[in-house]
Structure formats: structure tokens, C-alpha cells
Design a protein around this motif. Structure first.
Motif: not given
Ligand code: ADP
Length: 585
Positions: A26-36, A291-294, A299-301, A305-311
Motif C-alpha cells: 500500500g505504501w509503495a503504491m501510494h508513493q508510486a502514484n504520488r510520484q506519477a 484526469k489522473p492516468q491509471v 501496481r508494479n511498485a 515492495a511486497a516481494a522485497i518485504w517477503l524476501s
């Protein structure tokens, strides 16, 4: 670890994985969206700059037109009056021509009261001619400052536009009237309509007056004050157009002119990336709503992030598991070591006990011969004492003294034997390493077995190099030798010819003591077994099969070796021990 604790731990780990994965994704998605969005906002700012330039260029192109026309003597003369119909017609046509050439929307000439005396649109029903625009701010500005500008909805035409005006003065600089050009922006709006972005221009009060999409115009971005409303009514800026508030709520601020907002637009509520650019001059602001681009970035971020966290979680679990295993292994190793030490101690004690018991058992078996060894001299001595008394009775003192001598020798031999027996029976602690002469050990062992060998008529041959210095425990080595000799005597028990050969020889490093008998040797199959505990070929009650096993242990402990082989007449046992340093005399 109790199973309830293990279950709790497992539950916590699963919870940690789930919560951590959700939060980090969630945090990574938020950050990525904010960045976008921030990137989008930056791009939108650049586009806004281009739109502002196009608007500015359009207006600037016409800024000088009313001032130039205001210098026209024909117009000045007309304003001075009197104005008749032909002159007015000529003026109308002139303005019409110029308007066509300049490609402006409308040109009009106002007299000093604001009354339109000529206009380029004189032919149209919405002609300005005859209308009074004295209430318009641009007219008032022109009268006081020499020029004016104003954006308003035309009260006559109903068409909105930008009014630029310039004062027409006589040669003395007196105000005669105003030359006005009206610009409309249909082309600009049409041009801006391309693309899905919403483009708006708001005035200083926050009222949208240019929009590239339907339904957005005449919206209030902020609530109007009473004074604002009064002034709008006086200037009739937006005339009969109803003004509707544009509801919007800022969700995220990027900077002062850029934010993400939820807007109740004409097409319903939607989120827009809202970018504003204040324009110079009239207090206008240009707005771009997109309108913000989807994008896939969020999703990738989130996945990354989930992969990094799990690792990280699995790496931490792996490491902690390894540490736990290592700790367990260390603990069990230590426990095992302690156990081994304990068992070794117990075994050593048991072995000590066994060595002593075996020795005492051997002594027990030899006791008959030993008793005989002591009894025989006692009988002899009793007879000799009788002889001695007779000699003394007859006063034969010299002979009596002579008879005492063998008696003394016999007593000394008996004392030595019993003394030796006492020493041999003593419990000797293992591991003793004193310097001793192997030949003396042979003497002592033979001493104990002397009676038996004599009675069994054994032919003993000794080839002893002496002194043969080794390190060890004299009593235990004697125990070994007694075992070897007794086994040899047992083996020869039913043989007619009994020969025992004992040798002590040396090479550079060690002493070799060998015992060879004429007992016929050991069966080849048994050669490898004779040192095994409880291996015996003797009848029950006579042999336990421990003598050679214990002897082997004693020799190994002293740092030597005990071996066996068969020679033509019988078995040969060889004991080798490292040479010890000669004692310094
Ligand atoms: P035990 O004397 O109680 O039998 P040992 O360990 O001293 O136990 O001897 C084991 C066996 O080894 C004997 O029973 C015997 O068969 C064999 N042995 C030992 N010494 C000799 C020897 N000098 N000649 C032939 N056999 C021997």
C-alpha cells in the motif's frame, strides 16, 4: 518448546507477513502514484505555459488597434459633431472594413457619454449603434486613464468577449469618446477543445469565463462577497448569465498551484489533477484539469515492495532458524560431551575394578601353590629346629651356629615372598608411569610362580638383557606377565616336555619382552580373538577370558603393544614398550 507457544509464534509470523505485505504494498503504491501524479503535474505546468502564451499572443495582437484608430481625424471630427446620417453611415462602413481587415470581432466608437455612434456590426440586429455603454468599466477607465480593458458578456449581443479601448481626444487632449475593439475567443476555445483536458480561465474574482468544454463556464471557484455581487450587477460583466458555484475538494497538495481534487463538474464527480497558472495583467488565472492516468507503476511498485518485504521476512526467518538450529546443535553437542565424559569416568572406574578383581582372582588361583611354597619351608624349619635343639643339648655349639644359617636364609626368602604378595595384591591406580626395570618385573613374576613351575617340572630358559628401563606401573606390568606365564603353563599342562623361554631384547627405540612356550600354540582361527574379553577355551570355572583383554589394556595404557604369534613349538606373546632414559647414577 510447548506446542501452544509454537502455534502462537507461527500465528505471529503469518500475521507479520500479511500485515507487512499489505502495508508495504500500500505504501509503495501510494508513493508510486504520488510520484506519477507529481510527474504529470510537472508536464501539465509546461502545457499550461503554452496555453497562456497562445492567449497572451492573441490579446497582444490587438492591444494597439484601438489606440491607432483613435488618432484617425475622421473619427475625431465625427465625435466633435454634429453627426448626420451620411457621416454615421460612412463611419459604420469604415469600422466594418477595418474590423474585417484586422480580423477582430467588433469595432465601435463611443462618444463622451458612452453612446455607440458607430460600430462594425451596424448591419446586424445585435448592432451596438445607439446603445450606451457608459456603465462599462472599460469606458470609465478610458475616460480617466486614456485606455481600458474588460472581459464581459455583450449586453446587446449576449456574446462574451474582451473589450480593449482607447480614448479619442481633440488636439487639446480633451476627451471626446472611446474607440473600442471586442475580441471573442471561439477559435481559441475550439483549438483548446482538442484532447481530454479541461481548460479554464477565471477572472480575479474566481469566475470562470473561458472554458474549452461545455458546462464549465460561469462557475464560481470561490464564494463571492456582497460587494463583488453588487459590482457585477453594476458593470453587467456577465449580464444575465447565472453564476453557479463549482464544488471541489482538495485531496493532495503538490505545490501552491498544483493539487489533486475531487470536482463536482458538469459531467459528474471526478478526481482531477488541477494545475493553475496566474496570468499577468487582469488578474486572470488559467486552469488545466486532467484526469489522473491509471498507470502500471503503482501496481508494479506494490508488487516489488511486497516481494522485497517477503524476501526480508523470509531471510530473517531463515537466519533465525539457522541460529536456533546452531544453538540446539551446540547444546546437544555439549550434553553429549558431558555424557561421554561421565561414561568414560564410569568405565575407567569399572575397568580399574576389573583389573584389580582379575588380579585377585589370579592370586586366588595361585594360592594353593603359594601356600605350599610357605608350608614346605615351615616343615623343613621345624625339623631343623629339632636338630638345632639336639646339637645345643649336646653342647655342640659350633655345629648349632652353622645350622642356623640355612634357617635364616629360608626365613628371608619367605619374608620376601609374603612382602611381594602384599605389594602385588595392592590396588594400583591406573596411569602410573614410573621408571622401572622390565627384568626385575620378570624376576618378581617368576617368584610368585616358582612353586608351580617347580612342581610341574617346567624347564625355564631366561635370556634377559638387564636393566631394561621403561616407563609404567610395575605392579600392573607384573600382572600382565603373570597372566602370560600362567596361560603358558596352562597350555603346557598336559604336555610331556614343558619349556618356557623368556627373552628381553632391544632395538633403538623399544624393549621387547617375549614369552614362548611349548604348549602347541593357538588355533589360527582363535589368534585374532584371544585379546577379546570373555574369549576362553578353558573349562567353566577355570577361565573367564578376561586375562589377556585386561593385559592388553594395561600395555596400551603404558604406551606399548601386546602381540601374539605361533612358533613351531607353541605360542609366543610379545610385549613391546618404548625405551626410557637411563637413570643418572
Ligand atoms: P583365560 O585364561 O581365562 O581363558 P585369557 O584371556 O588369559 O583368559 O586367555 C584367553 C584364551 O587364549 C585362553 O582360553 C586360551 O585359549 C588362549 N591362550 C592364551 N595363552 C595361550 C598360550 N600360551 N597357548 C595357547 N593358548 C593360549
Amino acid at each position: 518448546m510447548p506446542s501452544s507457544f509454537r502455534a502462537l509464534r507461527l500465528g505471529l509470523i503469518v500475521l507479520l507477513i500479511l500485515v507487512g505485505t499489505t502495508l508495504s504494498a500500500g505504501w509503495a503504491m501510494h508513493q508510486a502514484n504520488r510520484q506519477a501524479l507529481a510527474t504529470d503535474a510537472q508536464r501539465a505546468t509546461q502545457q499550461l505555459g503554452l496555453y497562456a502564451t497562445s492567449l497572451h499572443t492573441l490579446i497582444e495582437r490587438y492591444r494597439a488597434l484601438p489606440a491607432v484608430l483613435a488618432l484617425d481625424p475622421e473619427l475625431i471630427a465625427a465625435l466633435r459633431g454634429p453627426l448626420d446620417a451620411p457621416l454615421q453611415d460612412a463611419l459604420n462602413r469604415k469600422l466594418e472594413r477595418i474590423n474585417g481587415a484586422a480580423n477582430s470581432s467588433t469595432l465601435e466608437l463611443l462618444d463622451r457619454t458612452g453612446l455607440a455612434i458607430a460600430a462594425s456590426n451596424w448591419r446586424l440586429p445585435s448592432s451596438y449603434v445607439g446603445s450606451n455603454y457608459g456603465f462599462r468599466p472599460y469606458f470609465k477607465q478610458t475616460r480617466t486613464h486614456g485606455s481600458g480593458r474588460f472581459y464581459a458578456v455583450g449586453v446587446t449581443s449576449g456574446v462574451p468577449g474582451y473589450f480593449l479601448s482607447s480614448a479619442v481626444n481633440d488636439e487639446h487632449g480633451r476627451f471626446l469618446g472611446a474607440m473600442v475593439v471586442k475580441l471573442e475567443f471561439p477559435e481559441l476555445e475550439r483549438e483548446w477543445r482538442q484532447g481530454s483536458d479541461v481548460l479554464l480561465v477565471s477572472d480575479a474574482r474566481g469566475i470562470i469565463f473561458i472554458a474549452n468544454q461545455d458546462g464549465w463556464r460561469y462557475r464560481e471557484l470561490a464564494p463571492l462577497s456582497g460587494a463583488d455581487r453588487a459590482e457585477l450587477a453594476a458593470t453587467r460583466q456577465y449580464d444575465k448569465q447565472p453564476l453557479v458555484p463549482l464544488q471541489h475538494q482538495v485531496l493532495t497538495h503538490f505545490d501552491g498551484n498544483s493539487h489533486l481534487s475531487r470536482v463536482q463538474g458538469p459531467d459528474g464527480t471526478a478526481e482531477y489533477l488541477w494545475q493553475s497558472l496566474p496570468l499577468e495583467g487582469d488578474g486572470w488565472t488559467l486552469h488545466l484539469l486532467r484526469k489522473p492516468q491509471v498507470s502500471d507503476d503503482g501496481r508494479n511498485a506494490a508488487l516489488a515492495a511486497a516481494a522485497i518485504w517477503l524476501s526480508l521476512v523470509f531471510a530473517a526467518l531463515f537466519v533465525s532458524q539457522r541460529l536456533r538450529l546452531a544453538r540446539l546443535r551446540r547444546r546437544s553437542r555439549e550434553a553429549l560431551k558431558r555424557q561421554v565424559e561421565e561414561r568414560t569416568r564410569e568405565l575407567r572406574t569399572a575397568q580399574e575394578g576389573l583389573v584389580q578383581s582379575a588380579k585377585l582372582a589370579a592370586l586366588g588361583q595361585m594360592s594353593a601353590a603359594l601356600a605350599h611354597e610357605i608350608n614346605q619351608p615351615l616343615t623343613t624349619q621345624r625339623m631343623q629346629l629339632e636338630t638345632l635343639r639336639l646339637l645345643l643339648d649336646h653342647g655342640r655349639f659350633d655345629e648349632a651356629r652353622q645350622a642356623l644359617e640355612p634357617l635364616e636364609q629360608m626365613l628371608a626368602r619367605m619374608a620376601a615372598l609374603t612382602g611381594h604378595l602384599k605389594t602385588f595384591a595392592r590396588n594400583s591406580p591406573g596411569g602410573l608411569r614410573e621408571r622401572l626395570d622390565l627384568a626385575t618385573v620378570v624376576d618378581q613374576a617368576l617368584h610368585l610362580l616358582e612353586a608351580r613351575m617347580r612342581s610341574e617340572e617346567v624347564d625355564v630358559a631366561l635370556y634377559l638383557a638387564r636393566p631394561a628401563w621403561v616407563l609404567g606401573d610395575a605392579i600392573r606390568l607384573e600382572q600382565v606377565l603373570i597372566n602370560l606365564l600362567r596361560n603358558a603353563l596352562d597350555a603346557m599342562a598336559d604336555k610331556r616336555y614343558k619349556r618356557l623361554e623368556i627373552r628381553i631384547e632391544t632395538d633403538q627405540q623399544q624393549w621387547r619382552l617375549s614369552v614362548l612356550d611349548s604348549g602347541g600354540g593357538i588355533d589360527d582361527a582363535n589368534l585374532v580373538k584371544v585379546f577379546d574379553p570373555f574369549f576362553t577355551t578353558k573349562p567353566v570355572g577355570e577361565g573367564l577370558g578376561l586375562g589377556l583383554a585386561i593385559s592388553y589394556g594395561i600395555v596400551i595404557e603404558a604406551g606399548g603393544q601386546l602381540q601374539v604369534d605361533n612358533l613351531p613349538g607353541g605360542a609366543r606373546f610379545s610385549l613391546t614398550l618404548p625405551r626410557a632414559l637411563e637413570p643418572v647414577c
